[in-house]
Design a protein around this motif. Structure first.
Motif, PDB file in Angstrom:
ATOM      1  N   GLN A  95      -5.961  -3.273   6.545  1.00 56.47           N
ATOM      2  CA  GLN A  95      -5.247  -2.876   7.568  1.00 56.47           C
ATOM      3  C   GLN A  95      -6.026  -3.772   8.953  1.00 56.47           C
ATOM      4  OE1 GLN A  95      -4.209   0.829   9.136  1.00 56.47           O
ATOM      5  NE2 GLN A  95      -2.216   0.197   9.922  1.00 56.47           N
ATOM      6  N   GLU A 133      -6.192  -7.314   8.199  1.00 57.74           N
ATOM      7  CA  GLU A 133      -5.043  -8.056   8.600  1.00 57.74           C
ATOM      8  C   GLU A 133      -4.832  -8.181  10.058  1.00 57.74           C
ATOM      9  OE1 GLU A 133      -2.095  -5.274   6.920  1.00 57.74           O
ATOM     10  OE2 GLU A 133      -1.904  -6.500   5.054  1.00 57.74           O
ATOM     11  N   THR A 134      -5.411  -7.263  10.848  1.00 54.74           N
ATOM     12  CA  THR A 134      -5.300  -7.552  12.102  1.00 54.74           C
ATOM     13  C   THR A 134      -6.217  -8.519  12.788  1.00 54.74           C
ATOM     14  OG1 THR A 134      -4.857  -5.221  12.606  1.00 54.74           O
ATOM     15  CG2 THR A 134      -5.568  -6.359  14.539  1.00 54.74           C
ATOM     16  N   GLU A 143      -7.255   0.762   2.118  1.00 51.99           N
ATOM     17  CA  GLU A 143      -6.085   0.632   2.943  1.00 51.99           C
ATOM     18  C   GLU A 143      -6.422   0.527   4.396  1.00 51.99           C
ATOM     19  OE1 GLU A 143      -3.543   3.960   1.773  1.00 51.99           O
ATOM     20  OE2 GLU A 143      -2.974   2.993   0.109  1.00 51.99           O
ATOM     21  N   LYS A 144      -7.465   1.304   4.826  1.00 50.42           N
ATOM     22  CA  LYS A 144      -7.756   1.235   6.278  1.00 50.42           C
ATOM     23  C   LYS A 144      -8.591  -0.120   6.452  1.00 50.42           C
ATOM     24  CE  LYS A 144      -8.525   5.957   6.941  1.00 50.42           C
ATOM     25  NZ  LYS A 144      -9.572   6.998   7.229  1.00 50.42           N
ATOM     26  N   LYS A 177      -7.485  -6.892  -0.359  1.00 49.95           N
ATOM     27  CA  LYS A 177      -6.054  -6.719  -1.099  1.00 49.95           C
ATOM     28  C   LYS A 177      -6.456  -6.620  -2.397  1.00 49.95           C
ATOM     29  CE  LYS A 177      -2.946  -8.279   2.359  1.00 49.95           C
ATOM     30  NZ  LYS A 177      -1.604  -9.128   2.667  1.00 49.95           N
TER      31      LYS A 177
END
Length: 166
Positions: A71, A74-75, A67-68, A106
């Motif tokens: 994230q 995504e950034t 998940e990290k 993902k």
């Protein structure tokens, strides 16, 4: 965490009852082979519960790390897209590569969630099995306690029967 606490409580109860049953079995050689098999079965079940708990914890930690990663990607993808739209420092291929990396992460996250769910189901099944073992151990301990009491009565009778008979 309540599930983990319950598992640890059951494992402790299993070990205590196995120890008590082992002590009772020492008194009678005919019970030794039975107790060894019983002890091995309980230890095997305990190992299975421990492995299921470890698998669940590992899957949970892996999901958190993924998940990290998602994230962060995504950034990075958003920043790459902004750079592509507002400056000439990135190419369209770099933007597609960033999106591909994000999509791959993902998909890995979905796999990690699936693995965590499977580990949770396996852990739940092991808890159910551990509760059955705990119940069986309790019944076994009661029988062994009655056997010990019976042996003590027999020994007392042998010791005192000469006074009654003679």
């Amino acid at each position: 965490m309540k599930l983990i606490d319950e598992l640890l409580r059951l494992l402790l109860a299993v070990h205590i009852v196995v120890y008590a049953v082992g002590l009772c079995g020492i008194l009678d050689n005919s019970l030794r082979a039975d107790n060894v098999d019983f002890h091995d079965a309980v230890l095997k079940a305990g190992a299975e519960v421990s492995n299921a708990l470890s698998d669940f914890q590992t899957a949970h930690l892996q999901q958190q790390e993924r998940e990290k990663q998602v994230q962060a990607l995504e950034t990075a993808t958003e920043e790459t897209l902004l750079l592509f739209q507002h400056s000439n420092t990135t190419t369209y291929l770099e933007t597609l590569t960033a999106q591909q990396g994000l999509l791959s992460a993902k998909m890995s996250l979905i796999t990690d969630k699936y693995n965590k769910l499977n580990a949770g189901i396996n852990l739940y099944n092991q808890v159910d099995d551990a509760e059955k073992i705990d119940s069986a151990l309790t019944k076994r301990a009661e029988v062994e306690a009655l056997n010990v009491a019976d042996r003590q009565i027999d020994l007392a009778w042998l010791a005192e029967s000469s006074k009654i008979n003679g």
